[in-house]
Scaffold this active site. Structure first.
Site, PDB file in Angstrom:
ATOM      1  CB  SER A  39      -1.058   0.077   1.097  1.00  0.00           C
ATOM      2  OG  SER A  39      -0.328   0.080   2.325  1.00  0.00           O
ATOM      3  CE  LYS A  80      -2.808   2.269   4.642  1.00  0.00           C
ATOM      4  NZ  LYS A  80      -2.555   1.368   3.833  1.00  0.00           N
TER       5      LYS A  80
END
Length: 184
Positions: A39, A80
């Site tokens: 990711s 993230k």
């Protein structure tokens, strides 16, 4: 004999102090984390080992594009990038980031025809995300993975409360050939 006991006591005392210091540092200041999954490609690779600064947001505010670790569930932490801050309206349109209606350069969105994977960002409005907020609430942030087409982030999870943030990370310490500071 008494001297030998004293030496042993000194060694045990030194070891206990060392363990206590290591425990305090790990609990309150720094911790290791391993990147799992794609990711955050190409910035972070699966298996990168990083250090999380757990106290930084006690003394400074989070900034757009900081890489953070947060509790996504009781069993799993995610890594993230911060895109939206409290009080802001976030929108992506045609791979462009808009904060409160104004364009903001997002160097982590790329659509390179020669890339192995596309890093574009599908269009969305903050209102379309879980929670349906018009502005990011105080004490919360919006996060996205750099590999936008393959990331579970605020588009699915909603905004992230600051009290779920473990800390900021920007130091890869392993593997050896990837040792670097990210984004500093």
């Amino acid at each position: 004999m008494a001297k030998q006991k004293s030496e042993w006591f000194d060694w045990i005392k030194a070891l206990l102090i060392a363990f206590a210091l290591a425990f305090i540092i790990r609990m309150f200041f720094f911790a290791p984390i391993v990147v799992e999954g794609p990711s955050m490609l190409p910035t972070l690779e699966d298996g990168d080992q990083m250090i999380v600064n757990k106290f930084i947001y006690q003394i400074t505010e989070p900034k757009r594009f900081d890489i953070v670790v947060f509790h996504a569930s009781a069993q799993q932490d995610y890594i993230k990038r911060i895109i939206g801050l409290p009080g802001e309206h976030v929108e992506y349109e045609n791979n462009s980031l808009y904060i409160d209606g104004a364009p903001v350069e997002d160097p982590f969105t790329r659509t390179d025809q020669n890339a192995l994977y596309e890093q574009g960002t599908n269009d969305f409005l903050l209102e379309d995300l879980p929670g349906g907020y018009e502005r990011i609430p105080e004490g919360q942030i919006l996060v996205l993975g750099d590999n936008r087409m393959n990331s579970t982030d605020s588009r699915m999870l909603g905004v992230v409360p600051m009290d779920e943030i473990v800390g900021k990370t920007n130091l890869i310490y392993w593997p050896f050939d990837r040792i670097q500071l990210i984004g500093e």
